[in-house]
Design a protein around this motif. Structure first.
Motif, PDB file in Angstrom:
ATOM      1  N   LYS A  21      -5.521  -2.869 -13.244  1.00 20.25           N
ATOM      2  CA  LYS A  21      -5.911  -3.285 -11.897  1.00 20.25           C
ATOM      3  C   LYS A  21      -5.326  -2.265 -10.938  1.00 20.25           C
ATOM      4  CE  LYS A  21      -5.935  -8.188 -12.927  1.00 20.25           C
ATOM      5  NZ  LYS A  21      -5.409  -9.490 -12.581  1.00 20.25           N
ATOM      6  N   GLY A  22      -6.092  -1.869 -10.003  1.00 19.20           N
ATOM      7  CA  GLY A  22      -5.608  -0.912  -9.031  1.00 19.20           C
ATOM      8  C   GLY A  22      -6.753  -0.500  -8.126  1.00 19.20           C
ATOM      9  N   ARG A  23      -6.433   0.398  -7.227  1.00 15.72           N
ATOM     10  CA  ARG A  23      -7.457   0.884  -6.313  1.00 15.72           C
ATOM     11  C   ARG A  23      -7.172   2.350  -6.029  1.00 15.72           C
ATOM     12  NH1 ARG A  23      -4.878   1.352  -1.595  1.00 15.72           N
ATOM     13  NH2 ARG A  23      -3.122  -0.002  -1.188  1.00 15.72           N
ATOM     14  N   ILE A  24      -8.181   3.048  -5.622  1.00 14.05           N
ATOM     15  CA  ILE A  24      -8.032   4.452  -5.251  1.00 14.05           C
ATOM     16  C   ILE A  24      -7.573   4.487  -3.796  1.00 14.05           C
ATOM     17  CG2 ILE A  24      -9.221   6.664  -4.991  1.00 14.05           C
ATOM     18  CD1 ILE A  24      -9.246   5.857  -7.862  1.00 14.05           C
ATOM     19  N   ASN A  25      -6.456   5.158  -3.543  1.00 16.38           N
ATOM     20  CA  ASN A  25      -5.969   5.231  -2.160  1.00 16.38           C
ATOM     21  C   ASN A  25      -6.653   6.365  -1.411  1.00 16.38           C
ATOM     22  OD1 ASN A  25      -4.645   7.634  -2.847  1.00 16.38           O
ATOM     23  ND2 ASN A  25      -2.655   6.644  -3.093  1.00 16.38           N
ATOM     24  N   SER A  26      -6.247   6.576  -0.181  1.00 14.93           N
ATOM     25  CA  SER A  26      -6.913   7.575   0.676  1.00 14.93           C
ATOM     26  C   SER A  26      -6.734   8.995   0.170  1.00 14.93           C
ATOM     27  CB  SER A  26      -6.387   7.454   2.109  1.00 14.93           C
ATOM     28  OG  SER A  26      -5.002   7.739   2.147  1.00 14.93           O
ATOM     29  N   LEU A  27      -5.783   9.226  -0.739  1.00 16.44           N
ATOM     30  CA  LEU A  27      -5.566  10.563  -1.301  1.00 16.44           C
ATOM     31  C   LEU A  27      -6.273  10.743  -2.634  1.00 16.44           C
ATOM     32  CD1 LEU A  27      -1.755  10.842  -0.524  1.00 16.44           C
ATOM     33  CD2 LEU A  27      -3.643  11.860   0.761  1.00 16.44           C
ATOM     34  N   GLY A  28      -7.058   9.712  -3.036  1.00 20.55           N
ATOM     35  CA  GLY A  28      -7.783   9.797  -4.290  1.00 20.55           C
ATOM     36  C   GLY A  28      -6.939   9.471  -5.512  1.00 20.55           C
ATOM     37  N   MET A  29      -5.777   8.881  -5.298  1.00 22.63           N
ATOM     38  CA  MET A  29      -4.895   8.532  -6.414  1.00 22.63           C
ATOM     39  C   MET A  29      -4.933   7.028  -6.644  1.00 22.63           C
ATOM     40  SD  MET A  29      -1.672  10.925  -5.273  1.00 22.63           S
ATOM     41  CE  MET A  29      -0.623  10.371  -6.572  1.00 22.63           C
ATOM     42  N   MET A  30      -4.686   6.634  -7.897  1.00 27.89           N
ATOM     43  CA  MET A  30      -4.632   5.205  -8.195  1.00 27.89           C
ATOM     44  C   MET A  30      -3.379   4.624  -7.544  1.00 27.89           C
ATOM     45  SD  MET A  30      -7.211   4.054  -9.844  1.00 27.89           S
ATOM     46  CE  MET A  30      -6.657   2.495 -10.485  1.00 27.89           C
ATOM     47  N   SER A  31      -3.550   3.468  -6.947  1.00 29.05           N
ATOM     48  CA  SER A  31      -2.446   2.759  -6.314  1.00 29.05           C
ATOM     49  C   SER A  31      -2.454   1.332  -6.851  1.00 29.05           C
ATOM     50  CB  SER A  31      -2.634   2.765  -4.800  1.00 29.05           C
ATOM     51  OG  SER A  31      -1.597   2.074  -4.166  1.00 29.05           O
ATOM     52  N   TYR A  32      -1.269   0.796  -7.118  1.00 28.99           N
ATOM     53  CA  TYR A  32      -1.164  -0.526  -7.732  1.00 28.99           C
ATOM     54  C   TYR A  32      -0.265  -1.427  -6.905  1.00 28.99           C
ATOM     55  CZ  TYR A  32      -2.791   2.093 -11.793  1.00 28.99           C
ATOM     56  OH  TYR A  32      -3.509   2.890 -12.629  1.00 28.99           O
ATOM     57  N   ASP A  33      -0.612  -2.704  -6.886  1.00 31.02           N
ATOM     58  CA  ASP A  33       0.310  -3.693  -6.361  1.00 31.02           C
ATOM     59  C   ASP A  33       1.317  -3.965  -7.463  1.00 31.02           C
ATOM     60  OD1 ASP A  33      -0.933  -4.045  -3.891  1.00 31.02           O
ATOM     61  OD2 ASP A  33      -2.326  -5.543  -4.698  1.00 31.02           O
ATOM     62  N   THR A  34       2.548  -4.204  -7.102  1.00 33.66           N
ATOM     63  CA  THR A  34       3.593  -4.434  -8.091  1.00 33.66           C
ATOM     64  C   THR A  34       3.195  -5.541  -9.063  1.00 33.66           C
ATOM     65  OG1 THR A  34       5.260  -3.745  -6.499  1.00 33.66           O
ATOM     66  CG2 THR A  34       6.029  -4.978  -8.393  1.00 33.66           C
ATOM     67  N   LYS A  35       2.604  -6.609  -8.552  1.00 34.36           N
ATOM     68  CA  LYS A  35       2.240  -7.731  -9.417  1.00 34.36           C
ATOM     69  C   LYS A  35       1.136  -7.373 -10.404  1.00 34.36           C
ATOM     70  CE  LYS A  35      -1.091 -10.024  -6.418  1.00 34.36           C
ATOM     71  NZ  LYS A  35      -1.371  -9.539  -5.171  1.00 34.36           N
ATOM     72  N   ASP A  36       0.418  -6.280 -10.161  1.00 39.45           N
ATOM     73  CA  ASP A  36      -0.680  -5.892 -11.042  1.00 39.45           C
ATOM     74  C   ASP A  36      -0.295  -4.820 -12.063  1.00 39.45           C
ATOM     75  OD1 ASP A  36      -2.415  -7.634  -9.765  1.00 39.45           O
ATOM     76  OD2 ASP A  36      -3.051  -6.123  -8.311  1.00 39.45           O
TER      77      ASP A  36
END
Length: 148
Positions: free
Chosen positions: A4-19
């Protein structure tokens, strides 16, 4: 398992700690390490000392008196009676000094300190080992000159 994650504004995967997904092999090793620590001589000594404290009537009586005095302080603070608060605090200091002078209590406190030292040592080894690997893998002796 799906990350689970999302692509941030820099094109990198970003995760919430709970995920964040924790690898099963890492968790297994962490549990194995916890079992080793739990069965260590330090923990066994702590458990023996704790049992002796629980069974020591005088120590338990002093602890009960301390707890009672703590409640009295709260009551007198709510009545805004600083003289009684000060008097009870002095009594509590004397009780605490008596508790601290009992060799069994000193032994118990030492076992707590030993376990704390062991845990801090393990954490330091893990932190230092991971830090060494990150610096080697990244190949970064110096921080980058810019982030953008």
């Amino acid at each position: 398992m799906r990350e689970k994650g999302r692509i941030n504004s820099l094109g990198m995967m970003s995760y919430d700690t709970k995920d964040l997904i924790i690898r099963d092999d890492i968790m297994a090793k962490a549990k194995e390490l916890a079992e080793l620590i739990s069965s260590s001589e330090e923990v066994q000594q702590y458990q023996k000392a704790e049992e002796k404290i629980r069974d020591h009537e005088h120590v338990q009586s002093l602890i009960a008196t301390l707890k009672k005095r703590q409640k009295e302080i709260v009551a007198f603070e709510s009545f805004q009676n600083p003289q009684m608060v000060a008097k009870i605090e002095k009594e509590m200091e004397a009780i605490q000094d008596e508790i601290d002078s009992i060799p069994l209590v000193t032994e118990f406190q030492q076992t707590q300190s030993d376990i704390n030292y062991l845990l801090q040592l393990v954490m330091s080894v893990i932190r230092d080992t991971v830090s060494e690997k990150i610096n080697v893998v990244a190949g970064a002796d110096e921080p980058p000159s810019s982030c953008g």
